[in-house]
Motif scaffolding. Sequence first.
Motif, PDB file in Angstrom:
ATOM      1  N   LEU A   1       1.179  23.144  57.893  1.00 44.49           N
ATOM      2  CA  LEU A   1       1.642  24.043  56.834  1.00 44.49           C
ATOM      3  C   LEU A   1       0.781  25.294  56.790  1.00 44.49           C
ATOM      4  CD1 LEU A   1       3.173  24.635  54.074  1.00 44.49           C
ATOM      5  CD2 LEU A   1       1.253  23.445  52.985  1.00 44.49           C
ATOM      6  N   THR A   2       1.428  26.444  56.798  1.00 40.75           N
ATOM      7  CA  THR A   2       0.727  27.692  56.486  1.00 40.75           C
ATOM      8  C   THR A   2       1.613  28.533  55.576  1.00 40.75           C
ATOM      9  OG1 THR A   2       1.586  28.688  58.511  1.00 40.75           O
ATOM     10  CG2 THR A   2      -0.651  27.833  58.602  1.00 40.75           C
ATOM     11  N   GLY A   3       0.981  29.405  54.827  1.00 41.35           N
ATOM     12  CA  GLY A   3       1.754  30.225  53.899  1.00 41.35           C
ATOM     13  C   GLY A   3       2.615  31.249  54.618  1.00 41.35           C
ATOM     14  N   GLY A   4       2.079  31.823  55.687  1.00 38.33           N
ATOM     15  CA  GLY A   4       2.829  32.864  56.391  1.00 38.33           C
ATOM     16  C   GLY A   4       3.039  34.074  55.501  1.00 38.33           C
ATOM     17  N   ALA A   5       3.992  34.898  55.899  1.00 38.60           N
ATOM     18  CA  ALA A   5       4.261  36.113  55.129  1.00 38.60           C
ATOM     19  C   ALA A   5       4.812  35.744  53.760  1.00 38.60           C
ATOM     20  CB  ALA A   5       5.257  36.983  55.875  1.00 38.60           C
ATOM     21  N   PRO A   6       4.203  36.226  52.700  1.00 41.43           N
ATOM     22  CA  PRO A   6       4.668  35.826  51.363  1.00 41.43           C
ATOM     23  C   PRO A   6       5.998  36.451  50.971  1.00 41.43           C
ATOM     24  CG  PRO A   6       2.797  37.317  51.194  1.00 41.43           C
ATOM     25  CD  PRO A   6       2.968  37.013  52.639  1.00 41.43           C
ATOM     26  N   LEU A   7       6.344  37.585  51.577  1.00 42.99           N
ATOM     27  CA  LEU A   7       7.660  38.190  51.327  1.00 42.99           C
ATOM     28  C   LEU A   7       8.319  38.438  52.675  1.00 42.99           C
ATOM     29  CD1 LEU A   7       6.793  40.831  48.564  1.00 42.99           C
ATOM     30  CD2 LEU A   7       7.944  38.627  48.235  1.00 42.99           C
ATOM     31  N   ARG A   8       9.575  38.040  52.764  1.00 43.76           N
ATOM     32  CA  ARG A   8      10.271  38.170  54.047  1.00 43.76           C
ATOM     33  C   ARG A   8      11.631  38.824  53.835  1.00 43.76           C
ATOM     34  NH1 ARG A   8       8.371  32.462  56.915  1.00 43.76           N
ATOM     35  NH2 ARG A   8       6.361  32.396  55.805  1.00 43.76           N
ATOM     36  N   ALA A   9      12.143  39.345  54.927  1.00 39.19           N
ATOM     37  CA  ALA A   9      13.445  40.018  54.839  1.00 39.19           C
ATOM     38  C   ALA A   9      14.522  39.029  54.424  1.00 39.19           C
ATOM     39  CB  ALA A   9      13.791  40.625  56.191  1.00 39.19           C
ATOM     40  N   PRO A  10      15.479  39.484  53.640  1.00 36.28           N
ATOM     41  CA  PRO A  10      16.554  38.569  53.240  1.00 36.28           C
ATOM     42  C   PRO A  10      17.352  38.124  54.452  1.00 36.28           C
ATOM     43  CG  PRO A  10      17.055  40.810  52.562  1.00 36.28           C
ATOM     44  CD  PRO A  10      15.652  40.824  53.068  1.00 36.28           C
ATOM     45  N   ALA A  11      17.822  36.874  54.378  1.00 33.58           N
ATOM     46  CA  ALA A  11      18.540  36.317  55.517  1.00 33.58           C
ATOM     47  C   ALA A  11      20.028  36.197  55.251  1.00 33.58           C
ATOM     48  CB  ALA A  11      17.969  34.941  55.843  1.00 33.58           C
ATOM     49  N   ALA A  12      20.376  35.984  54.017  1.00 38.89           N
ATOM     50  CA  ALA A  12      21.769  35.639  53.724  1.00 38.89           C
ATOM     51  C   ALA A  12      22.534  36.854  53.217  1.00 38.89           C
ATOM     52  CB  ALA A  12      21.810  34.528  52.685  1.00 38.89           C
ATOM     53  N   GLY A  13      23.815  36.666  53.128  1.00 41.57           N
ATOM     54  CA  GLY A  13      24.661  37.694  52.554  1.00 41.57           C
ATOM     55  C   GLY A  13      25.278  38.561  53.623  1.00 41.57           C
ATOM     56  N   PRO A  14      26.480  39.069  53.326  1.00 45.90           N
ATOM     57  CA  PRO A  14      27.129  39.924  54.298  1.00 45.90           C
ATOM     58  C   PRO A  14      26.337  41.207  54.505  1.00 45.90           C
ATOM     59  CG  PRO A  14      28.439  39.681  52.286  1.00 45.90           C
ATOM     60  CD  PRO A  14      27.218  38.875  52.109  1.00 45.90           C
ATOM     61  N   ARG A  15      26.368  41.688  55.721  1.00 44.10           N
ATOM     62  CA  ARG A  15      25.675  42.938  56.037  1.00 44.10           C
ATOM     63  C   ARG A  15      26.477  44.130  55.540  1.00 44.10           C
ATOM     64  NH1 ARG A  15      20.468  42.942  57.061  1.00 44.10           N
ATOM     65  NH2 ARG A  15      19.941  40.862  57.729  1.00 44.10           N
ATOM     66  N   SER A  16      25.807  45.167  55.228  1.00 40.21           N
ATOM     67  CA  SER A  16      26.534  46.379  54.871  1.00 40.21           C
ATOM     68  C   SER A  16      25.729  47.578  55.357  1.00 40.21           C
ATOM     69  CB  SER A  16      26.737  46.454  53.357  1.00 40.21           C
ATOM     70  OG  SER A  16      25.499  46.402  52.700  1.00 40.21           O
ATOM     71  N   ASP A  17      26.436  48.637  55.633  1.00 40.85           N
ATOM     72  CA  ASP A  17      25.763  49.841  56.106  1.00 40.85           C
ATOM     73  C   ASP A  17      24.823  50.350  55.018  1.00 40.85           C
ATOM     74  OD1 ASP A  17      27.148  49.664  58.409  1.00 40.85           O
ATOM     75  OD2 ASP A  17      28.742  51.037  57.765  1.00 40.85           O
ATOM     76  N   GLY A  18      23.732  50.890  55.451  1.00 41.10           N
ATOM     77  CA  GLY A  18      22.840  51.528  54.503  1.00 41.10           C
ATOM     78  C   GLY A  18      21.853  50.597  53.846  1.00 41.10           C
ATOM     79  N   ARG A  19      21.915  49.300  54.198  1.00 45.93           N
ATOM     80  CA  ARG A  19      20.974  48.367  53.586  1.00 45.93           C
ATOM     81  C   ARG A  19      19.686  48.380  54.384  1.00 45.93           C
ATOM     82  NH1 ARG A  19      22.890  42.315  53.071  1.00 45.93           N
ATOM     83  NH2 ARG A  19      21.055  41.725  54.244  1.00 45.93           N
ATOM     84  N   SER A  20      18.578  48.412  53.692  1.00 45.29           N
ATOM     85  CA  SER A  20      17.313  48.502  54.410  1.00 45.29           C
ATOM     86  C   SER A  20      16.314  47.502  53.859  1.00 45.29           C
ATOM     87  CB  SER A  20      16.736  49.915  54.274  1.00 45.29           C
ATOM     88  OG  SER A  20      16.429  50.187  52.923  1.00 45.29           O
TER      89      SER A  20
END
Lengths: 950, 218
Positions: free
Chosen positions: A400-419
Amino acid sequence: MIDRTVEAVVLAADALGPPPGGAAALRRRLEALVAAGVSAAVTTGASAAHSGDLLRSRPAGPGRLLLVCRHGGEVYELGPRGPVRVGRRVPSAADDAALDRAVTAIRARLDGRGVVSRRVPGQVGRRVVGVRWPDRARLAGPAAATLVRDLAAGAVAAAGLPDVRVSAGATHVDVSLADRGDAMRDLLVRFASRGIGPGLVLVAGDFAHTGDDTALLVPELDRAVVVSVGAGRPGGRARPAVRHRPGGWATVLALLDEQLDRRRSARVPCVDEDPAWVVVETGADRLRHRVTETLFTLGAGGLATRGSVEEDGPEAAPLTVADGRYTARGPAQHLLPGPQWAALDIDPPPAADRRVLDLRTGVLYRQTGEGGPPIRTLRLVSADSPGLAALCAEGPAGRLTGGAPLRAPAAGPRSDGRSWTTGDAGGCVWGRTADAGTGAVITAAAVQAEAVAGGLRTVSRFAVFADRDAAGRARRAARRGFARVLAEHRAAWALRWEDVDIRIPDAPADQLAIRFALFHLWGTAARHDECAVGARGLSGTGYGGHVFWDADAYVLPAVVSIDPDAATAMVRYRLRRLPAARAAARAAGRRGARFPWESAVSGDDVTPNAGYLGGTRVPIRTGELEEHITADVAWAAVHAATWTGTPERLTGEWAPLLTETARYWASRIRLDAGGNAHIDRVIGPDEYHEDVDDNAYTNVMARWNLRAAADLAAVPDDERAGWRELAGRLADGFDPATGRYEQFAGYRLLAPLRAADVGEPPVAADVLLGRARVAASQLIKQPDVLMLHHLVPDETATGSLGPNLDFYLPRTTHGSSLSPAVSAALLARAGRPDEALHLLRHAMDLDLGDTTGTTAGGLHVAALGGVWQAVVAGFAGVRVRGSVVHLDPCPPAAWPRFEVRFRCLGRRIRVAVDAAAVAVHTDAPTWLQVGGSPPRRCGGWTRFPRRSRP
Amino acid sequence: MTRVLAPLDPTSAVEATATALARLLAADVRHVDPRDLAAGVHDRDVVAAVVSAEPGGALAPDGWERVAGGADRPVAVVPRLRRPPVTIDRVLVPLDGSPESAAAAADTVGLCAAGGADLVVLHVFDARTVPRYWDQAAHARADWEREFLARWCAVPGARLHLRSGVPGEHVADVARVEAADLIALGWSGTLAPGRARTVRRTLAEATVPVLLIPAGLR
């Protein structure tokens, strides 16, 4: 010692005697625990004045330190400013008389056995009888104490004094109106008020044999950790189990040190697995993984995170979203996924686990179970500090390690302009998702601490989602520590459940399902400024977070009795979208405001123009034709104002919701040559029939809308009169001969199919038979006419509920998840509670059992709201008219006793129903009308006889 | 090496199917006497067999039922074809939403996907499988479909084709509509009365080979 983190400690001091060397060491430890959020209590038979050094404690919260004196006769809370008495039993004259009668009876009984007794000067609310045996040999041993206790208890029972409690030793009998057991029960209630259940309590003392302190060990401590530290072995009580760790006060101090050590080393806290409060998933059924993620969503303050497992995996769909933050445009608009804050690196990933959602305290606990040292995690989305989410984890350091505490979202439909952008500054990591098109942003900052000791890694993470000062708040939360954050969160949840709850002792599964509904309603409608409640809430990607009439007619009426400020915020969501609604009305060539069938960020209609019935692509006309939502929005405002006791809002801030909707209807209605008014070409709640004329629901709701606006709005008299005139002319399809409303013009001519002809309801008949066949039949998807009896009963003909139930229910397929719960509410009102419960259980099981295969996409929030409505408005029969709360309970046979707690008119109200009576408690004087009785102004508890229903 | 078993002296349709199936499954074609098909299908290196649907023909003297009914491997039953397949680029996988049908098809579906074939999953709503609720037609399918595929055919790129009615009425038709080259259909292995209605109807109407996958196959 006990290898478990507890949240409350009770020390039974009497049998232990004073701590050797004074109480300073004990005091220091208790103060440290209280500072970490632990509640602690010391019980003693002595008075406060004789409680010694402990009284000098000056702990600072968030925990509490209680001193329970005189066996519970007095309770003191020790705080920074010294002891404050927080509880005292004051006996009445009747109480004193009962105690004296008990003493007389006991002495007579002892005398009959040749035992010499005398009355010892006692304390307030207590009597003591001294015992002297003629044969000294019989004084020793537990047998003597047992005999004395049995004699005394028998005497009290024979004297008919059920409220008198007796405890005894070999040399005395203690007679009181509350014994040590009651003192423990009182403590458990106090702990519960902090969200601490019995399973999180440690009780330490000398519980050897039949010592006096064993009376503290009430059955309610079943899940508690009870440790007897005396030399003698504990007695053979079945419940609760007692661990024997001899050593006296030294053992007590070691137990407290263990708790302090566990907190210092950030060990993962425990949950009280009370079956009345927990939803448990073992993870064995991999097909339920995504369903479980939805069920285990944690939400507060407009932020919610699905209950995904912490590690990456193909069956995980982690998602964090924020109320009102949308991405993309038009019908594709959906909730913007925010930074992931609950991910951990676990290698190899767990093959088996056990996950526990504790509804009482709003935490999600996980323990892996594939053998070897487990990984344990606990997370929360703070109910105390909006925007704060926290995670605590422990496991083998190599895995077990904590790793990055905040990560990019994985779910949800993609849309243009999302960053997605991320970075770190000052020991704090930040992450941000944004949509350049809508301008929506979700920003989070996180602080994480990791430590390794003895091969065990612990991770503590504090993430704050906020537009401002997220990093500062995250740092401050980290400084407070997980234990304190958790204690404050638990206490906030405890306050909620104190005010709003259901208790059904004879139907625990129903009780849990209703609590599940309440839990998620709190998590979904959780903002107090402006609250957009989508069809799947904040628990999944389904329906894009779009807001339907579900919010106004199903969720708001539930939420207003749970969290009135959140209901107000839901009205405000509509109010702030009036400009878009006005524009929609103008675009349609009408006046006033026309609210959209599907709404998102701006209030423009975001209804798609095509969809599917099963595999058949169909045009979607709800955006064009399902216009009743305009009246539903007005109704929700009136309902919220009525239930919150704030009718002035309807003539003030909220007035445009009434006037503009009324203006819309006035311009929408067609007058025929005979002067009768009609609304053509609509879809009612029953979406099996599209493009119909004079839909009863739409017309009657419009009529109600016009009349309500005419009664309340500050508009010119001629406009007001015009509305009344139109309302009176509107066709409603009512046939006095049958007592029924025709659902729409021509409905009676359709093929008379019934739901049972298709299958066992609930069944999506339109998917099975196709749109054309259901449209040609009398099958209906959900209550339509009957919805009028639910929302605006005063607008329906007197006595028409029964005939319409009899006619329409057999034709209702319940193919909408909105249908079963509201139908249940109506059946209960009609005096058919057992049928109601049958339908309600469909609604209660919808998500918990994933009975329609779509819970993975999010909770069916309207069904959850419907469940609570069925309980409050249905089985408890609650309605608010003006300033009077009307109650007319009609419980099902499976609920011979139940208690419902809710909020209305600024009051906290409890209704306890059994076969004989309805007991109502209000926290301030309130006008109540129960059954057919005249209204009475009541405060505190008031009992009313149950009226017999025909 | 794994093999696809095919009868000696095959018709062009059976041979073409065997060759195409072998290419998809990264296997060789092994030809055997038609009378040995039923026994040979149990050989360890055999991943599938191919047999003609023609009743009592020289390529299936015992009838396809005897070969497929006793097989513990998938058996492709080849109807009379106007255009025998050259390659199998698209596979139609009918699933009824039960763990059994998904489990039966899982390995074969995985091999087909690994071989580069498009997967089209067919689900037919009937009285037994129709959802309880279909809230808003504008949105309901997306949730339902995502979860159905995630549960029963979690293969990247798989598509879902939904129909309502009697399953047997739709399989061959959807194969035509979707231009599938092969239908991969789980079955119980028995043609006893009242069983395998979908298999019978599909074989009667299909214009592409039907790969029958025995239940319980992993």
